[in-house]
Design an enzyme around this catalytic site. Structure first.
Site, PDB file in Angstrom:
ATOM      1  N   LYS A 193       0.825  -1.220   0.000  1.00 25.58           N
ATOM      2  CA  LYS A 193       0.000   0.000   0.000  1.00 25.58           C
ATOM      3  C   LYS A 193       0.853   1.261   0.000  1.00 25.58           C
ATOM      4  O   LYS A 193       2.048   1.242   0.266  1.00 25.58           O
ATOM      5  CB  LYS A 193      -0.955  -0.019   1.203  1.00 25.58           C
ATOM      6  CG  LYS A 193      -2.120  -0.970   0.971  1.00 25.58           C
ATOM      7  CD  LYS A 193      -3.172  -0.879   2.043  1.00 25.58           C
ATOM      8  CE  LYS A 193      -4.346  -1.805   1.656  1.00 25.58           C
ATOM      9  NZ  LYS A 193      -5.317  -1.957   2.740  1.00 25.58           N
ATOM     10  N   ARG A 245      -3.329  -9.836   5.485  1.00 28.98           N
ATOM     11  CA  ARG A 245      -3.848  -9.912   4.099  1.00 28.98           C
ATOM     12  C   ARG A 245      -2.738  -9.441   3.173  1.00 28.98           C
ATOM     13  O   ARG A 245      -2.369  -8.274   3.200  1.00 28.98           O
ATOM     14  CB  ARG A 245      -5.090  -9.027   3.979  1.00 28.98           C
ATOM     15  CG  ARG A 245      -5.756  -9.079   2.618  1.00 28.98           C
ATOM     16  CD  ARG A 245      -6.998  -8.180   2.607  1.00 28.98           C
ATOM     17  NE  ARG A 245      -7.640  -8.208   1.304  1.00 28.98           N
ATOM     18  CZ  ARG A 245      -7.252  -7.473   0.264  1.00 28.98           C
ATOM     19  NH1 ARG A 245      -6.240  -6.642   0.363  1.00 28.98           N
ATOM     20  NH2 ARG A 245      -7.882  -7.569  -0.899  1.00 28.98           N
TER      21      ARG A 245
END
Ligand code: HH2
Length: 278
Positions: free
Chosen positions: A221, A255
């Site tokens: 991210k 995740r």
């Protein structure tokens, strides 16, 4: 223990959730696993690498992403869920849409991952109607289309996210959901500044104190890019550091896109933890 559809998962050791983006436009791997056969093959590869759960998504939630029509999202995820029924691990579906949740459960999904935290009464009803699928309740301020335009100026981001998640869990439990089905997620990157994301990562223990397993999603991210200066495809080392930090601070589910590397990092971390006890 986490009730997870056909499975019951132990939550004392970190679990790795491998990401399958059956989308043309996800931020790091959009288009690579869009065709169902490619997504299914990728899922099998992630299980071979050590994934404990597979998370199948048919709509990108990256900032500014367009929404996908219901029938198109169902057509993306259902063949993948069906094709991975024999993969030997729980299958999660990453969706905000009640109609997609119901179709996914009918196709054999074991877990619902809702970036909206089951705020939509129809989503809550779809989740509560199933007796034993797991539910990932994620915090998000606003909508993916606009969430990064102006992240809120939280007075205390940890307390606000924790209280919001607690309130969502209480609502789900009041609707009949067993506590053993719930997983909390701070929603890293969803309507938060870089500083707020790192504050949440450093204080995952405050969410874990609510008594539910905590999932952290920071793989590749922009919070990794912000401190390393790396582009999306160069964020593995930063993502691994973030994953280990998440575990140290209280996460039990990670995740991730890079399952093999995360499994290796966790193996080393586990050995260090075990050696500490003598
Ligand atoms: N992050 C993304 C998507 N779904 N679900 C949970 N529970 N937690 C997260 O942090 C999370 C999530 C975004 O990552 P990705 O799926 O790789 O990208 P995209 O949304 O563009 O498909």
């Amino acid at each position: 223990m986490l009730l997870c559809g056909r499975f019951t998962l132990p939550v004392h050791a970190p679990l790795v959730m491998g990401i399958i983006n059956a989308t043309p436009d996800s931020f790091s791997d959009g288009g690579r696993f869009f065709a169902p056969q490619a997504a299914i093959a990728h899922g099998r590869a992630l299980v071979a690498q050590g994934a404990h759960i597979l998370d199948i998504g048919g709509e990108s939630t990256r900032p500014g992403a367009d929404t996908v029509p219901d029938d198109e999202e169902i057509a993306r995820v259902v063949p993948v869920i069906r094709g991975l029924q024999d993969a030997g691990v729980p299958l999660s579906v990453d969706t905000r849409k009640p109609v997609v949740m119901r179709a996914a459960l009918a196709a054999g999904a074991d877990m619902l991952n809702d970036v909206n935290g089951f705020r939509d009464p129809q989503a809550q009803a779809a989740a509560a109607a199933h007796p034993h699928c797991a539910l990932v309740v994620m915090h998000m301020h606003g909508e993916p289309g606009t969430m990064q335009v102006a992240p809120p100026d939280y007075a205390d981001v940890v307390a606000e996210v924790r209280d919001w998640l607690a309130q969502r869990c209480n609502a789900l439990r009041a609707a009949g959901v067993a506590p053993e089905r719930l997983v909390l997620d701070p929603g890293l990157g969803f309507g938060k500044t870089v500083a707020q994301n790192y504050r949440l990562l450093a204080r995952l223990d405050a969410l874990a104190a609510l008594g539910y397993p905590v999932l952290a999603g920071l793989s590749r991210k922009s919070m990794i890019g912000a401190v390393t200066g790396r582009s999306v495809d160069e964020r593995l080392a930063g993502s691994l550091a973030g994953a280990l930090a998440a575990v140290v601070h209280g996460a039990t589910l990670l995740r991730v896109h890079d399952v093999a590397a995360t499994v290796d990092a966790l193996a080393v971390w586990r050995e260090v933890s075990a050696s500490q006890e003598g």
